[in-house]
Design an enzyme around this catalytic site. Sequence first.
Site, PDB file in Angstrom:
ATOM      1  N   ASN A 185       0.829  -1.152   0.092  1.00 13.19           N
ATOM      2  CA  ASN A 185       0.122  -0.090   0.040  1.00 13.19           C
ATOM      3  C   ASN A 185       0.841   1.089  -0.019  1.00 13.19           C
ATOM      4  O   ASN A 185       0.503   2.232  -0.842  1.00 13.19           O
ATOM      5  CB  ASN A 185      -1.032   0.111   1.172  1.00 13.19           C
ATOM      6  CG  ASN A 185      -2.177  -1.308   1.380  1.00 13.19           C
ATOM      7  OD1 ASN A 185      -1.940  -1.964   0.179  1.00 13.19           O
ATOM      8  ND2 ASN A 185      -2.830  -1.166   2.224  1.00 13.19           N
ATOM      9  N   THR A 194     -15.044  35.392 -33.445  1.00 11.14           N
ATOM     10  CA  THR A 194     -15.653  35.599 -32.513  1.00 11.14           C
ATOM     11  C   THR A 194     -16.947  34.877 -32.961  1.00 11.14           C
ATOM     12  O   THR A 194     -17.615  35.128 -34.032  1.00 11.14           O
ATOM     13  CB  THR A 194     -15.984  36.724 -31.486  1.00 11.14           C
ATOM     14  OG1 THR A 194     -16.813  37.783 -32.301  1.00 11.14           O
ATOM     15  CG2 THR A 194     -14.805  37.454 -31.163  1.00 11.14           C
ATOM     16  N   SER A 222      -6.496   8.888 -48.693  1.00 17.26           N
ATOM     17  CA  SER A 222      -7.750   8.319 -48.486  1.00 17.26           C
ATOM     18  C   SER A 222      -7.655   6.996 -49.237  1.00 17.26           C
ATOM     19  O   SER A 222      -6.934   6.890 -50.405  1.00 17.26           O
ATOM     20  CB  SER A 222      -9.157   8.820 -49.087  1.00 17.26           C
ATOM     21  OG  SER A 222     -10.051   8.008 -49.474  1.00 17.26           O
ATOM     22  N   LYS A 280      -7.296  13.133 -51.501  1.00 15.07           N
ATOM     23  CA  LYS A 280      -7.324  13.368 -50.400  1.00 15.07           C
ATOM     24  C   LYS A 280      -6.026  13.654 -49.419  1.00 15.07           C
ATOM     25  O   LYS A 280      -5.170  12.925 -49.798  1.00 15.07           O
ATOM     26  CB  LYS A 280      -8.272  12.352 -49.568  1.00 15.07           C
ATOM     27  CG  LYS A 280      -9.771  12.479 -49.753  1.00 15.07           C
ATOM     28  CD  LYS A 280     -10.312  13.892 -49.509  1.00 15.07           C
ATOM     29  CE  LYS A 280     -10.473  14.078 -48.008  1.00 15.07           C
ATOM     30  NZ  LYS A 280     -11.561  13.193 -47.388  1.00 15.07           N
ATOM     31  N   ASN A 309      -5.550  14.113 -45.625  1.00 14.71           N
ATOM     32  CA  ASN A 309      -6.063  14.419 -44.158  1.00 14.71           C
ATOM     33  C   ASN A 309      -5.252  14.481 -42.918  1.00 14.71           C
ATOM     34  O   ASN A 309      -4.259  14.039 -42.973  1.00 14.71           O
ATOM     35  CB  ASN A 309      -6.999  13.112 -43.805  1.00 14.71           C
ATOM     36  CG  ASN A 309      -8.060  12.628 -44.872  1.00 14.71           C
ATOM     37  OD1 ASN A 309      -8.480  13.527 -45.551  1.00 14.71           O
ATOM     38  ND2 ASN A 309      -8.093  11.537 -45.305  1.00 14.71           N
ATOM     39  N   TYR A 328      -6.345   2.355   2.579  1.00 17.17           N
ATOM     40  CA  TYR A 328      -6.313   1.463   1.108  1.00 17.17           C
ATOM     41  C   TYR A 328      -7.587   0.778   0.711  1.00 17.17           C
ATOM     42  O   TYR A 328      -7.778  -0.209   1.497  1.00 17.17           O
ATOM     43  CB  TYR A 328      -5.216   0.824   1.009  1.00 17.17           C
ATOM     44  CG  TYR A 328      -4.894   0.000  -0.510  1.00 17.17           C
ATOM     45  CD1 TYR A 328      -4.112   0.976  -1.487  1.00 17.17           C
ATOM     46  CD2 TYR A 328      -5.191  -1.212  -0.700  1.00 17.17           C
ATOM     47  CE1 TYR A 328      -4.083   0.421  -2.838  1.00 17.17           C
ATOM     48  CE2 TYR A 328      -4.925  -1.740  -1.986  1.00 17.17           C
ATOM     49  CZ  TYR A 328      -4.628  -0.939  -2.897  1.00 17.17           C
ATOM     50  OH  TYR A 328      -4.304  -1.841  -4.287  1.00 17.17           O
ATOM     51  N   GLN A 368      -6.141   0.458  -7.070  1.00 14.40           N
ATOM     52  CA  GLN A 368      -5.047  -0.051  -8.223  1.00 14.40           C
ATOM     53  C   GLN A 368      -5.552   0.567  -9.796  1.00 14.40           C
ATOM     54  O   GLN A 368      -4.711   0.330 -10.564  1.00 14.40           O
ATOM     55  CB  GLN A 368      -5.556  -1.709  -8.155  1.00 14.40           C
ATOM     56  CG  GLN A 368      -4.637  -2.230  -9.273  1.00 14.40           C
ATOM     57  CD  GLN A 368      -4.315  -4.099  -8.831  1.00 14.40           C
ATOM     58  OE1 GLN A 368      -3.708  -4.258  -7.963  1.00 14.40           O
ATOM     59  NE2 GLN A 368      -5.115  -4.820  -9.705  1.00 14.40           N
TER      60      GLN A 368
END
Length: 514
Positions: free
Chosen positions: A152, A197, A319, A325, A327, A359, A364
Amino acid sequence: MNDVAVAGAEIVTGDVPRAGEPGEAPRGAAADKAAASRSLGTTSHKLWGGRFVGGPAPALEAVNRSIAIDFRLWPFDIRLSKAWAVALWNAGVLSLDESRRIEAGLDAVAERFSAGAAPLATDEDVHTMIDRLLHAEIGDVASKLHTGRSRNDQVSTATRLWCIDACDQLDAAVRGLQHVMVRQATQHQQSLMPSYTHMQRAQPVSIAHWMLSHFWPLDRDRARLAAAARSAGVLPLGSGAVAGCAFPISRVLLKGSLGFASVSKNSIDAVADRDFVAELLFSLSLLGAHLSRLAEDLILYGSSEFGFVRFGDAYTTGSSMMPQKRNPDALELARASGARMLGDLTSLLATIKGLPSGYNKDLQEDKRALFDAVDGILLVLPAVAGTLDELTFDTARMAAAISSTMMATDLADYLVGKGITFREAHATVGAMVRKAEELGVELHALPLGTFEAAHTAFGSDVHDALAARASVDRREVEGGTGPRAVRTQLEAAVSTLAQGGEVPRGNELDLRAD
Ligand code: ARG
């Protein structure tokens, strides 16, 4: 990485010879087994079991076993165990010879780990595995090491040491990304882009200013990581299972030899305290959120609709179907990992919330969340840094996205400069924006006559107030987007980066007085 995989009945770390396999030194299998049966009278090595007649059910062993998760704690468990051996000698529990044999044995065990020693399926956790290997190395004297301590206080100590170390690594990884930000910001102090914004075009800013808006959250993350490391720097060892160690060990000596900053005040609290894990997980959740927001900006800016940035080859994927593509996977995974950190934090907080004091085995599970979050962030940070490093800004397109209507505030400020109240100026400019909208043009396209008709204070210099550069140049307030202010900001960023991780440590002293 110290990840261990479960293969069949055994847990292995890779292509390393295991006990009983060709390549393993004879002392391995035979000696392990002998030591195990010597110490417990069973074939599996356990740190407990004397009061049980029957063995644990396989289903219990399976759920109870944490070696696959906590294996990586071994260097820290070895360190604290060596310090414990010295403390036991210092307390008169071990002779000098015994403590030296244990320390040397632990060094040998560490070498076996470094060489790829794999856990056996019967190893409950890393502490058990180290104990087994120590018996194999030095025989029965190994049994004396566990005097006065419990797993512990042991696991909490090892986890704290691991966290302090992780905070160092995390700090370095965050700084790696921040360096890239500073480089990009330095190169784009003159280029302008729209700021947003509500995801609507708001006011022009320099690209550097936008870039650094993602730097400062990471700077705060570094401060939080340092604070989390400070929280981890409290020594629980000496708390025993719950009530404290009954032998006169010096916790001050332990603190010094392990580099902790202080000693826990209450043994019941010490064995159950996982605040330091929660604090680190919270720091990582916020860091994850910051990376996610940066990723989201870049993913948007990289879309054809924005076209503000172009990703490079090294950090994009194609892709399998659409040949065109490109990505930004690293960024998308960074965005998703923000959710993962949050899940790990939630899981830990929910785990500790209902626990009675002392404990409990629930604890764990702390390491599952902790390691997942740290591993995740340590994967994501360099990938985001790499993506940002090879990314190019389409400065012409970014500047072109600034429409003169975005300088409406500057136009109102212009009227304020002529002695008009801001409220009246705001209303006047608002009416002009409406007019421009009706005509389907931007503000700057309205003729001078229209301005003059809207308010007598408008003069022939009105169009100057609608220039993006002028709008930016006017904002030299500290923290503003004006070029001098941004230069000062950059200097501040460079200087905070120059300061290394300030993870505080005590002195790691060798206190053996022989
Ligand atoms: N593997 C355990 C953990 O990580 C070690 C502590 C076990 N303590 C106990 N009393 N069973 O928490």
